[in-house]
Write a protein that holds these residues in place. Structure first.
Motif, PDB file in Angstrom:
ATOM      1  N   VAL A  43       0.871  -1.176   0.000  1.00 53.58           N
ATOM      2  CA  VAL A  43       0.000   0.000   0.000  1.00 53.58           C
ATOM      3  C   VAL A  43       0.909   1.227   0.000  1.00 53.58           C
ATOM      4  N   ASN A  46      -3.376   6.023   0.711  1.00 52.09           N
ATOM      5  CA  ASN A  46      -4.831   5.905   0.651  1.00 52.09           C
ATOM      6  C   ASN A  46      -5.358   7.138  -0.060  1.00 52.09           C
ATOM      7  N   PRO A  60      -7.075   2.349  -1.492  1.00 54.31           N
ATOM      8  CA  PRO A  60      -5.627   2.155  -1.408  1.00 54.31           C
ATOM      9  C   PRO A  60      -4.969   2.145  -2.783  1.00 54.31           C
ATOM     10  N   GLU A  82      -9.680   4.254   6.660  1.00 53.13           N
ATOM     11  CA  GLU A  82      -8.413   3.848   6.048  1.00 53.13           C
ATOM     12  C   GLU A  82      -8.123   2.417   6.483  1.00 53.13           C
ATOM     13  N   TYR A  84      -6.166   0.143   5.197  1.00 56.02           N
ATOM     14  CA  TYR A  84      -4.767  -0.257   5.132  1.00 56.02           C
ATOM     15  C   TYR A  84      -3.880   0.953   5.369  1.00 56.02           C
TER      16      TYR A  84
END
Length: 138
Positions: A43, A46, A60, A82, A84
């Motif tokens: 990731v 975001n 992501p 969020e 991740y």
């Protein structure tokens, strides 16, 4: 015994539709499972966007290696939190033909396809018996 013939043909028609639906679902499920490839992705960030009702949604941005080159693809699946964190490693499913992330391929379409196939077989058997009763074979 009048009317059994109509009911039999109606059941055979429904069986044909169920069989067609079964085959289509099986093909779609198999194609999706073949095209979606699991990748280990990092990731990167975001991406924040606004939803239809103005709420914040987070998508992501994923970075992964595909056939020797680094790809960056924004996930098409967003959440209102969020989910991740940046630098987190996740397993994602990538469709190289479409160039986007996909949902994890499930076996649900296969199960529904099997259920429709069984329904088609039952309808065919029932419709055949109804027609046989009308014609006088039974």
């Amino acid at each position: 015994m009048a009317g059994y013939g109509f009911l039999g043909f109606l059941m055979l028609g429904l069986a044909a539709l169920a069989l067609l639906g079964s085959v289509l679902l099986w093909i779609l499920g198999r194609t999706a499972r073949r095209r979606s490839q699991p990748v280990q992705a990092k990731v990167v960030e975001n991406v924040r966007r606004r939803g239809a009702r103005g709420q914040a949604l987070y998508f992501p941005m994923l970075e992964f290696q595909w056939q020797g080159e680094i790809r960056r693809v924004e996930s098409v699946f967003g959440t209102n939190w969020e989910q991740y964190q940046p630098s987190e490693m996740v397993t994602a499913y990538y469709d190289p033909r479409l160039g986007c992330m996909t949902a994890k391929p499930s076996r649900a379409k296969g199960a529904v396809s099997l259920a429709l196939l069984l329904l088609a077989l039952l309808l065919m058997a029932g419709g055949s018996v109804m027609i046989a009763l009308q014609v006088g074979l039974v």
